[in-house]
Write a protein that holds these residues in place. Structure first.
Motif, short mmCIF file in Angstrom:
data_model
loop_
_atom_site.label_atom_id
_atom_site.label_comp_id
_atom_site.label_asym_id
_atom_site.label_seq_id
_atom_site.Cartn_x
_atom_site.Cartn_y
_atom_site.Cartn_z
N ALA A 142 0.85 -1.20 0.00
CA ALA A 142 0.00 0.00 0.00
C ALA A 142 0.88 1.25 0.00
O ALA A 142 1.96 1.26 0.59
CB ALA A 142 -0.90 0.00 1.23
N SER A 173 -5.78 0.76 4.42
CA SER A 173 -5.38 0.32 3.08
C SER A 173 -6.19 -0.89 2.64
O SER A 173 -6.63 -1.69 3.47
CB SER A 173 -3.90 -0.04 3.07
N GLY A 174 -6.35 -1.00 1.34
CA GLY A 174 -7.02 -2.14 0.73
C GLY A 174 -7.20 -1.89 -0.75
O GLY A 174 -7.03 -0.76 -1.23
N ASP A 175 -7.53 -2.93 -1.48
CA ASP A 175 -7.74 -2.81 -2.92
C ASP A 175 -9.15 -2.26 -3.16
O ASP A 175 -10.13 -2.97 -2.98
CB ASP A 175 -7.57 -4.17 -3.59
N LEU A 176 -9.23 -1.01 -3.56
CA LEU A 176 -10.53 -0.35 -3.72
C LEU A 176 -11.11 -0.49 -5.13
O LEU A 176 -12.31 -0.43 -5.30
CB LEU A 176 -10.41 1.14 -3.38
N THR A 227 -4.29 3.44 -0.41
CA THR A 227 -4.30 3.92 0.96
C THR A 227 -5.29 5.07 1.05
O THR A 227 -5.31 5.94 0.18
CB THR A 227 -2.90 4.39 1.41
N PRO A 282 -3.15 -2.52 -3.64
CA PRO A 282 -3.86 -1.78 -2.58
C PRO A 282 -3.70 -0.27 -2.72
O PRO A 282 -2.67 0.21 -3.18
CB PRO A 282 -3.21 -2.28 -1.30
N THR A 325 -11.84 3.00 7.94
CA THR A 325 -11.48 1.62 7.64
C THR A 325 -11.72 1.32 6.16
O THR A 325 -12.48 2.02 5.50
CB THR A 325 -12.31 0.60 8.48
N VAL A 326 -11.06 0.27 5.70
CA VAL A 326 -11.32 -0.27 4.37
C VAL A 326 -11.75 -1.71 4.58
O VAL A 326 -11.02 -2.50 5.16
CB VAL A 326 -10.07 -0.20 3.46
N THR A 327 -12.98 -2.02 4.12
CA THR A 327 -13.53 -3.36 4.28
C THR A 327 -14.20 -3.79 2.98
O THR A 327 -15.04 -3.05 2.46
CB THR A 327 -14.58 -3.38 5.43
N ASP A 328 -13.83 -4.95 2.49
CA ASP A 328 -14.42 -5.50 1.26
C ASP A 328 -14.41 -4.49 0.11
O ASP A 328 -15.40 -4.33 -0.60
CB ASP A 328 -15.85 -5.99 1.52
N GLY A 329 -13.29 -3.78 -0.06
CA GLY A 329 -13.17 -2.84 -1.15
C GLY A 329 -13.93 -1.54 -0.98
O GLY A 329 -14.06 -0.77 -1.92
#
Length: 193
Positions: free
Chosen positions: A61, A85-88, A96, A94, A144-148
């Motif tokens: 990220a 962070s996560g793959d949006l 940020t 990922p 937060t980042v959850t499930d994209g």
């Protein structure tokens, strides 16, 4: 007196050399066992060498340091107060998300929420979207980042007449990447105060 049928063994009496030999053997086993440790487990499976996405190294990220956030802080620095962070966008890399405000010595400056990305050939991350503009006068309390999806809880004001010291709204927002843009919605079960 009857003699034992088993002759006396030479090593039945311990001598210092026996202790030295035992200590040397134990040290050798410890050293050998530390050299023969299994490799640490990873969630990623090794690639097959076929040029597939599995062969690419795991993307990290983007960092928030050294980023030129679109804030006008004057003589004070920018301060990242929350990040996730996560793959949006589903590309396998990922992003940020950062909540940032000016590091003012007094008061509670408003936050901006920004999405950072880093392409495969870029060396530095860049801001690609503004989810919350500081002009909205919000203070982010969680991110937060959850499930994209990006989820944020924040404090705000019902009107411009409400003093800056005393936000009178608490709200939650969700942003999901759809058709090339971040679409904002209110998560199920969110309440305003």
């Amino acid at each position: 007196m009857q003699q034992s049928a088993v002759p006396e063994l030479a090593h039945s009496h311990t001598r210092p050399i026996h202790w030295v030999a035992t200590a040397t053997a134990v040290a050798g086993v410890v050293v050998l066992s530390s050299l023969l440790q299994p490799r640490p487990a990873t969630a990623a499976q090794p690639g097959t060498g076929t040029g597939t996405p599995d062969d690419r190294p795991a993307a990290t990220a983007p960092a928030t340091t050294g980023i030129d956030f679109p804030l006008d802080c004057g003589p004070v620095d920018e301060l990242v107060i929350h990040k996730a962070s996560g793959d949006l966008d589903g590309d396998g890399r990922p992003e940020t998300v950062a909540a940032v405000h000016c590091d003012a010595p007094m008061g509670t400056p408003p936050d901006g929420v920004y999405v950072l990305t880093q392409g495969p050939t870029q060396t530095h991350a860049r801001v690609v979207a503004t989810l919350v503009d500081p002009k909205d006068r919000t203070t982010v309390t969680s991110l937060t980042v959850t499930d994209g999806a990006v989820l944020a809880t924040y404090l705000g004001y019902s009107s411009s007449d409400v003093p800056s010291c005393c936000p009178d709204l608490k709200d939650t927002a969700k942003w999901q990447w759809k058709d090339g843009v971040f679409v904002r919605s209110t998560p199920a079960g969110a309440r305003s105060a």
